[in-house]
Design a protein around this motif. Sequence first.
Motif, PDB file in Angstrom:
ATOM      1  N   THR A 150      18.288  44.325  73.126  1.00  0.00           N
ATOM      2  CA  THR A 150      17.241  45.104  73.812  1.00  0.00           C
ATOM      3  C   THR A 150      15.982  44.857  73.099  1.00  0.00           C
ATOM      4  OG1 THR A 150      18.872  46.502  74.492  1.00  0.00           O
ATOM      5  CG2 THR A 150      16.879  47.185  74.519  1.00  0.00           C
TER       6      THR A 150
ATOM      7  N   GLY B  96      12.976  56.637  68.864  1.00  0.00           N
ATOM      8  CA  GLY B  96      14.342  56.626  68.660  1.00  0.00           C
ATOM      9  C   GLY B  96      14.636  55.644  67.324  1.00  0.00           C
ATOM     10  N   ARG B  97      15.811  55.975  66.719  1.00  0.00           N
ATOM     11  CA  ARG B  97      16.255  55.017  65.696  1.00  0.00           C
ATOM     12  C   ARG B  97      17.575  54.660  65.440  1.00  0.00           C
ATOM     13  NH1 ARG B  97      16.386  60.050  61.085  1.00  0.00           N
ATOM     14  NH2 ARG B  97      17.170  61.537  62.364  1.00  0.00           N
TER      15      ARG B  97
ATOM     16  N   VAL C 231      18.826  49.757  68.938  1.00  0.00           N
ATOM     17  CA  VAL C 231      17.293  49.680  69.714  1.00  0.00           C
ATOM     18  C   VAL C 231      16.425  50.077  68.542  1.00  0.00           C
ATOM     19  CG1 VAL C 231      15.879  50.234  71.748  1.00  0.00           C
ATOM     20  CG2 VAL C 231      18.334  50.526  71.966  1.00  0.00           C
TER      21      VAL C 231
ATOM     22  N   HIS D 169      11.838  60.195  65.730  1.00  0.00           N
ATOM     23  CA  HIS D 169      13.544  60.443  66.120  1.00  0.00           C
ATOM     24  C   HIS D 169      13.405  61.990  66.519  1.00  0.00           C
ATOM     25  CE1 HIS D 169      13.202  61.869  62.223  1.00  0.00           C
ATOM     26  NE2 HIS D 169      12.712  61.013  61.437  1.00  0.00           N
TER      27      HIS D 169
ATOM     28  N   LEU E 181       6.139  65.369  68.331  1.00  0.00           N
ATOM     29  CA  LEU E 181       6.146  63.860  68.786  1.00  0.00           C
ATOM     30  C   LEU E 181       5.079  63.389  69.397  1.00  0.00           C
ATOM     31  CD1 LEU E 181       7.975  61.257  69.163  1.00  0.00           C
ATOM     32  CD2 LEU E 181       8.764  62.480  71.203  1.00  0.00           C
TER      33      LEU E 181
ATOM     34  N   ALA F  74      14.755  57.337  73.466  1.00  0.00           N
ATOM     35  CA  ALA F  74      15.181  58.519  72.990  1.00  0.00           C
ATOM     36  C   ALA F  74      16.485  58.705  73.760  1.00  0.00           C
ATOM     37  CB  ALA F  74      14.336  59.439  73.163  1.00  0.00           C
TER      38      ALA F  74
ATOM     39  N   LEU G 178      11.343  62.194  79.242  1.00  0.00           N
ATOM     40  CA  LEU G 178      10.701  62.935  78.194  1.00  0.00           C
ATOM     41  C   LEU G 178       9.431  62.841  78.064  1.00  0.00           C
ATOM     42  CD1 LEU G 178      11.921  64.183  75.500  1.00  0.00           C
ATOM     43  CD2 LEU G 178      11.655  61.909  74.461  1.00  0.00           C
TER      44      LEU G 178
ATOM     45  N   MET H  39      17.614  54.616  80.142  1.00  0.00           N
ATOM     46  CA  MET H  39      18.234  54.176  81.355  1.00  0.00           C
ATOM     47  C   MET H  39      19.180  55.398  81.972  1.00  0.00           C
ATOM     48  SD  MET H  39      19.184  50.665  82.535  1.00  0.00           S
ATOM     49  CE  MET H  39      20.395  50.242  81.314  1.00  0.00           C
TER      50      MET H  39
ATOM     51  N   ASP I  78      13.047  56.962  80.144  1.00  0.00           N
ATOM     52  CA  ASP I  78      12.629  57.950  79.413  1.00  0.00           C
ATOM     53  C   ASP I  78      11.175  58.556  79.418  1.00  0.00           C
ATOM     54  OD1 ASP I  78      15.095  57.807  78.214  1.00  0.00           O
ATOM     55  OD2 ASP I  78      14.200  57.169  76.027  1.00  0.00           O
TER      56      ASP I  78
ATOM     57  N   VAL J 108      13.034  46.619  81.028  1.00  0.00           N
ATOM     58  CA  VAL J 108      13.692  46.150  79.667  1.00  0.00           C
ATOM     59  C   VAL J 108      15.006  45.649  80.227  1.00  0.00           C
ATOM     60  CG1 VAL J 108      14.534  46.907  77.493  1.00  0.00           C
ATOM     61  CG2 VAL J 108      12.238  47.567  78.312  1.00  0.00           C
ATOM     62  N   GLY J 109      15.807  46.377  80.983  1.00  0.00           N
ATOM     63  CA  GLY J 109      17.254  46.243  81.305  1.00  0.00           C
ATOM     64  C   GLY J 109      17.631  44.962  81.514  1.00  0.00           C
TER      65      GLY J 109
HETATM   66  P1  NAP Z   1      21.046  56.833  70.901  1.00  0.00           P
HETATM   67  O1  NAP Z   1      21.766  56.055  69.894  1.00  0.00           O
HETATM   68  O2  NAP Z   1      21.576  57.931  71.501  1.00  0.00           O
HETATM   69  O3  NAP Z   1      19.568  57.140  69.926  1.00  0.00           O
HETATM   70  C1  NAP Z   1      18.685  57.723  70.654  1.00  0.00           C
HETATM   71  C2  NAP Z   1      17.488  58.106  69.536  1.00  0.00           C
HETATM   72  O4  NAP Z   1      16.612  58.821  70.291  1.00  0.00           O
HETATM   73  C3  NAP Z   1      18.024  58.736  68.180  1.00  0.00           C
HETATM   74  O5  NAP Z   1      17.278  58.074  67.026  1.00  0.00           O
HETATM   75  C4  NAP Z   1      17.483  60.197  68.395  1.00  0.00           C
HETATM   76  O6  NAP Z   1      17.031  60.713  67.033  1.00  0.00           O
HETATM   77  C5  NAP Z   1      16.307  59.929  69.180  1.00  0.00           C
HETATM   78  N1  NAP Z   1      16.081  61.051  70.003  1.00  0.00           N
HETATM   79  C6  NAP Z   1      16.683  61.758  70.831  1.00  0.00           C
HETATM   80  N2  NAP Z   1      16.196  62.722  71.650  1.00  0.00           N
HETATM   81  C7  NAP Z   1      14.862  62.701  71.087  1.00  0.00           C
HETATM   82  C8  NAP Z   1      13.546  63.361  71.165  1.00  0.00           C
HETATM   83  N3  NAP Z   1      13.713  64.315  71.989  1.00  0.00           N
HETATM   84  N4  NAP Z   1      12.588  63.055  70.584  1.00  0.00           N
HETATM   85  C9  NAP Z   1      12.488  61.981  69.700  1.00  0.00           C
HETATM   86  N5  NAP Z   1      13.501  61.071  69.516  1.00  0.00           N
HETATM   87  C10 NAP Z   1      14.674  61.460  70.033  1.00  0.00           C
HETATM   88  O7  NAP Z   1      20.649  55.963  72.095  1.00  0.00           O
HETATM   89  P2  NAP Z   1      20.132  54.290  72.205  1.00  0.00           P
HETATM   90  O8  NAP Z   1      21.547  53.646  72.504  1.00  0.00           O
HETATM   91  O9  NAP Z   1      19.436  53.862  71.123  1.00  0.00           O
HETATM   92  O10 NAP Z   1      19.648  54.251  73.559  1.00  0.00           O
HETATM   93  C11 NAP Z   1      18.440  54.777  73.919  1.00  0.00           C
HETATM   94  C12 NAP Z   1      18.072  54.640  75.548  1.00  0.00           C
HETATM   95  O11 NAP Z   1      18.284  53.400  75.693  1.00  0.00           O
HETATM   96  C13 NAP Z   1      19.459  55.070  76.159  1.00  0.00           C
HETATM   97  O12 NAP Z   1      18.938  55.847  77.538  1.00  0.00           O
HETATM   98  C14 NAP Z   1      20.131  54.057  76.488  1.00  0.00           C
HETATM   99  O13 NAP Z   1      20.775  54.348  78.086  1.00  0.00           O
HETATM  100  C15 NAP Z   1      19.142  53.089  76.639  1.00  0.00           C
HETATM  101  N6  NAP Z   1      19.339  51.604  76.556  1.00  0.00           N
HETATM  102  C16 NAP Z   1      18.911  50.845  77.403  1.00  0.00           C
HETATM  103  C17 NAP Z   1      19.187  49.605  77.367  1.00  0.00           C
HETATM  104  C18 NAP Z   1      18.610  48.500  78.510  1.00  0.00           C
HETATM  105  O14 NAP Z   1      19.228  47.508  78.441  1.00  0.00           O
HETATM  106  N7  NAP Z   1      17.668  48.866  79.250  1.00  0.00           N
HETATM  107  C19 NAP Z   1      19.856  48.983  76.291  1.00  0.00           C
HETATM  108  C20 NAP Z   1      20.502  50.209  75.282  1.00  0.00           C
HETATM  109  C21 NAP Z   1      19.938  51.295  75.495  1.00  0.00           C
HETATM  110  P3  NAP Z   1      18.361  60.750  65.969  1.00  0.00           P
HETATM  111  O15 NAP Z   1      18.489  59.955  65.241  1.00  0.00           O
HETATM  112  O16 NAP Z   1      17.799  61.754  65.103  1.00  0.00           O
HETATM  113  O17 NAP Z   1      19.693  61.750  66.835  1.00  0.00           O
END
Ligand code: NAP
Length: 284
Positions: free
Chosen positions: A140, A164-165, A169, A188, A194, A208, A213, A230, A242, A262-263
Amino acid sequence: MLVLDGKEVSGKVRASLVPRIEAFKARNERPPHLTVVIVGDDKASHVYVRNKKIACEKVGMTSTIHSLPADITQNELNELLETLNQDDAVDGILVQFPLPAHLSSHEVLKTVSPEKDADGLTYTSLGYFFAGQPTVRPCTPEGVMTILKHFNINVEGMRAVVVGRSNIVGKPMAHMLTEANATVTLCHSKTKNLSEYTKQADLVVVAAGKARLLGKDDFKKDAVVIDVGMHGTGNNGKLCGDVRFEELQGWAKAATPVPGGVGPMTITTLLQNTCLLAEKRALR
Ligand code: NAP
């Protein structure tokens, strides 16, 4: 506002893979092969997996899907992965996340051979990646970098914020932007205010996982906004990200839509990684 069309970039990159795949086929009497493992019956995950298979076939690669029952044990899953590691006809292995709660993604990432790590997420691949050594890279964020390059957005010297961390991603995204000489802040869920961070950024990558958001008020004028999120149901049942994309017109300099941003590039990078792994193994 420039719409950063991921489908356009994808088309170009996928077309460039076709002659590589043809050349591989001519030398090895078979195309590169990706195996996808999916556990359980999550509908969205099955759609993603099917799309990956279709994408492979469109560029001339082959793909197998192993669809496993939700109650499979960790040992059974590991055994399958070990078999795929040993199978000479398999070039790339991808395990679709998330897994059911009783299974460990950590175990999976330890078990998949780095030589077949199509997602670029095993600890060996990530170790090479964070050490700045050549390797397959997480799909990604690498796809995001390809989009930026395609549209001539040079991030050097930019103030960048990644929201996001995750290991998949956010963290690799922050590293890639740092490699490209942006000055990066990683935010994060525990970040206070933020918006104060995102509003100062020339480039914001939002990953995120929270539907819609951020919107216009969270970005400075002429920012570049990349939306990784997504969500199937966040916008009256329509696929959304987001970011509230519709607010950015006339405000942001450039932004990725969802869907179509991005998808498609995540899948394209997966194809690139699989091709690279196949070529590397064939040279041994
Ligand atoms: P994840 O593992 O759930 O991580 C989310 C991150 O965002 C965490 O670090 C979290 O912080 C942070 N976060 C959550 N709420 C927040 C807020 N209100 N303000 C600031 N930071 C916040 O998710 P991921 O796997 O990285 O994926 C993120 C998004 O991308 C999802 O919607 C996923 O479906 C999408 N995605 C899309 C693709 C694509 O191909 N387009 C590929 C992968 C993922 P903490 O660490 O503190 O919990």
